[in-house]
Design an enzyme around this catalytic site. Structure first.
Site, short mmCIF file in Angstrom:
data_model
loop_
_atom_site.label_atom_id
_atom_site.label_comp_id
_atom_site.label_asym_id
_atom_site.label_seq_id
_atom_site.Cartn_x
_atom_site.Cartn_y
_atom_site.Cartn_z
N LYS A 13 0.93 -1.20 0.06
CA LYS A 13 -0.05 0.04 0.12
C LYS A 13 0.86 1.33 -0.12
CE LYS A 13 -3.24 2.93 2.85
NZ LYS A 13 -4.11 2.69 4.08
N ASP A 24 -2.67 10.38 3.48
CA ASP A 24 -4.12 9.96 3.49
C ASP A 24 -4.90 10.99 4.40
OD1 ASP A 24 -6.44 8.75 3.80
OD2 ASP A 24 -5.84 7.13 5.49
N LYS A 47 -10.19 13.11 7.64
CA LYS A 47 -9.82 12.50 9.11
C LYS A 47 -9.58 13.96 9.92
CE LYS A 47 -6.51 9.07 7.81
NZ LYS A 47 -7.22 7.62 8.59
N ASP A 50 -12.11 7.07 3.63
CA ASP A 50 -11.00 6.74 4.50
C ASP A 50 -10.74 5.47 4.54
OD1 ASP A 50 -8.89 7.46 5.91
OD2 ASP A 50 -9.91 7.91 7.80
N GLU A 96 -9.56 3.89 2.06
CA GLU A 96 -8.78 3.95 0.67
C GLU A 96 -7.87 2.60 0.51
OE1 GLU A 96 -7.59 5.57 3.39
OE2 GLU A 96 -5.59 5.04 2.80
N ARG A 122 -7.63 -0.52 0.81
CA ARG A 122 -8.23 -1.66 0.47
C ARG A 122 -8.52 -1.47 -1.12
NH1 ARG A 122 -12.48 -2.08 5.19
NH2 ARG A 122 -10.85 -0.61 6.19
N1 BES Z 1 -4.13 4.59 6.73
C1 BES Z 1 -5.19 4.35 7.42
C2 BES Z 1 -4.99 3.39 8.77
C3 BES Z 1 -4.09 4.01 9.63
C4 BES Z 1 -4.38 4.29 10.83
C5 BES Z 1 -2.61 3.82 9.54
C6 BES Z 1 -3.43 4.65 12.01
C7 BES Z 1 -1.71 4.11 10.34
C8 BES Z 1 -2.17 4.54 11.64
C9 BES Z 1 -6.63 3.81 6.74
O1 BES Z 1 -6.46 4.31 5.34
C10 BES Z 1 -7.87 4.29 7.37
O2 BES Z 1 -8.07 5.47 7.27
N2 BES Z 1 -8.49 3.18 7.88
C11 BES Z 1 -9.62 3.78 8.71
C12 BES Z 1 -10.67 2.60 7.93
C13 BES Z 1 -12.19 2.81 8.43
C14 BES Z 1 -12.72 4.03 7.72
C15 BES Z 1 -13.12 1.59 7.94
C16 BES Z 1 -9.75 3.53 10.01
O3 BES Z 1 -8.88 2.45 10.48
O4 BES Z 1 -10.33 4.07 10.80
ZN ZN Z 2 -4.87 5.03 4.70
MN MN Z 3 -7.59 6.02 5.12
#
Ligand code: BES
Ligand code: ZN
Ligand code: MN
Length: 487
Positions: free
Chosen positions: A253, A258, A265, A335, A337, A339
């Site tokens: 990835k 992000d 976020k 968010d 994204e 996957r």
């Molecule tokens: N890049 C983030 C996950 C992340 C969180 C990486 C903290 C490093 C540290 C990912 O893209 C994300 O935002 N995931 C969301 C998914 C949710 C919206 C289903 C999450 O984990 O909140």
């Molecule tokens: Zn991410």
């Molecule tokens: Mn994200």
């Protein structure tokens, strides 16, 4: 930093520092014992008084009272000598150079045999490299100094060379992850890969947006569409195995930033999101290391690089994307994204009919909730293959934990309009529903998904490493690839 090995039989060397060890029982390493015995027993007395401890990774820097020889001694705690393993050797190597990184030094001598046997020496040297580098990339006055020369007493030169390769690969990986997103955007990553491919002899192919459109990577492109930076897919092909052997695929990835997109976020969660390309950086670093080590496997890397931003043209909630595989995805959270990007990248990897496939992704905050900051989540469709990854991780001392992949979790990603949706119902089990989503795109290929969201990027420092990027799982991947190549 220049690495050298010398024979401990040679005369006492003038240096800025001689690094020696003591364990929790007060047992001195061989060189430490020599220092103690020729200097009136001060180390033994210091231990008896409690001025120095042998606790693992404790350090005491003691200036010498004598002229000539070492100007100072760094006494490093070994911990319980019986529990020494490769992970401990790595951390000990790192704590040494990190402790000595506060100012410039010319020559540091490490009594290697005080710290580890030959079995663990490569990891010890790897650590010595990662201890020299931190996240201070843009400070006018550097914070981390590496000694000009690091000398290992009785060090095995070829292991020192391979330890150096691994340490440098980890430091490169860490640097890419630590680079802010205004410098490291998708095409900048591709440039790095192209240069490294030339330098170390692996093929690099870059798919730009036009090619990605022709390849029907609509999902990847949709995530990157809100950004001013073009998205790219970087393919790496290192051929160290038989010409007809199917490759091991490593998928990363590579979200260079992000923001969350329209599902934006909150500021505190966005702060560190330059780290969201750590999977891609680890894939590139691993292939560089494998190429330089000459690992006898064909290893192909696939890095999906996009920036997840907000604009008039960005992807939306409710959008339905047709992935390269043909499966359609309903976007219910922009968010989630990673996957969506990986759906296409995994499908591209399948084109090369890999024998097995590992993806690395800073995929979910839920994985941090489940396992904490220091443990990677493992998810797999193949018990034998995940065991192999787990064993490699255990040997090198990187904590991992497998989470279940029961079929019923997949109910949560059913969509009413498309084949699947990019969010579970609510947040429970979020690391697993993300993995179940990825599983939709790997077919029957033995596959392990590694969620590195916690370990890839650290909020706070440890004695043996700076905060920021860590290059988590690089040593595990190399160990696994080496053991596959050997079997
Ligand atoms: N890049 C983030 C996950 C992340 C969180 C990486 C903290 C490093 C540290 C990912 O893209 C994300 O935002 N995931 C969301 C998914 C949710 C919206 C289903 C999450 O984990 O909140
Ligand atoms: Zn991410
Ligand atoms: Mn994200």
């Amino acid at each position: 930093m220049k690495i050298k090995s010398i024979d401990s039989g040679s005369e006492v060397q003038v240096c800025d520092c001689l690094v020696i060890s003591i364990d929790t029982a007060g047992k001195l390493g061989k060189t430490a014992q020599g220092v103690n015995d020729t200097q009136g027993g001060w180390l033994e007395r210091a231990f008896a008084r409690g001025d120095i401890s042998g606790k693992r990774l404790d350090t005491h820097l003691v200036p010498s009272t004598m002229d000539g020889g070492p100007a100072a001694y760094l006494i490093v705690g070994l911990g319980d000598a019986k529990s020494m393993d490769e992970g401990a050797a790595y951390e000990l190597g790192a704590v040494i150079t990190r402790r000595l990184s506060d100012r410039a030094r010319e020559r540091v001598i490490v009594a290697s045999k005080d710290f580890c046997t030959e079995d663990h020496f490569r990891a010890f040297v790897t650590g010595a490299w990662t201890g020299t580098a931190g996240q201070d990339l843009y400070q006018q006055k550097p914070k981390c100094y590496a000694p000009l020369e690091l000398v290992f007493l009785d060090g095995n030169e070829s292991l020192a060379a391979s330890g150096t390769i691994l340490g440098e690969a980890m430091n490169s990986t860490r640097r890419w992850v630590n680079e802010p997103a205004n410098f490291l955007f998708p095409k900048a990553f591709a440039e790095q890969a192209l240069a490294l491919g030339k330098q170390y002899g692996f093929e690099v192919e870059v798919w730009d947006e036009e090619r990605l459109a022709n390849e029907k990577c609509e999902a990847l492109l949709a995530v990157g569409r809100g950004s001013a930076h073009e998205s790219v897919l970087v393919k790496l092909r290192y051929r160290g195995g038989d010409s007809n052997a199917r490759p091991v695929a490593l998928v990363g990835k590579g979200v260079t930033f992000d923001s969350g997109g329209l599902s934006i976020k909150p500021s505190p969660s966005m702060e560190d999101m330059k780290c969201d390309m750590a999977g891609a950086a680890t894939v590139l670093g691993t292939i560089v290391a494998a190429a330089r080590l000459g690992v006898k496997e064909n290893i192909f890397g696939y890095c999906g690089l996009v920036e997840n931003m907000v604009s008039a043209d960005c992807f939306r909630l409710g959008d339905v994307l047709r992935t390269r595989s043909g499966k359609t995805i309903e976007i219910l959270n922009t968010d989630a994204e990673g996957r969506v990007v990986l759906a296409d990248v995994l499908n591209v990897a399948l084109d090369d009919q890999p024998q097995c496939m590992i993806d690395l992704a800073t995929l979910t905050g839920a994985c941090l909730v489940a396992l904490g900051t220091d443990v990677c989540g493992l998810f797999s469709n193949n018990a034998e293959f995940v065991d192999m990854v787990r064993m490699a991780a255990e040997i090198v001392g990187e904590p991992v934990w497998e989470l279940p992949m029961f079929d019923f979790y997949a109910d949560q990603i059913k969509s009413k309009v498309a084949d699947i949706k990019n969010m579970g119902d609510g947040r429970w089990g979020g690391a697993i529903t993300a993995a179940k989503f990825l599983q939709e795109f790997v077919g029957d290929t033995p596959w392990v998904h590694i969620d590195i969201a916690g370990p890839a990027f650290a909020d706070s420092p440890k004695p043996f490493r700076d905060a920021g990027a860590t290059a988590a799982m690089l040593r595990t991947l190399i160990r696994m690839l080496e053991s596959r190549a050997a079997s």
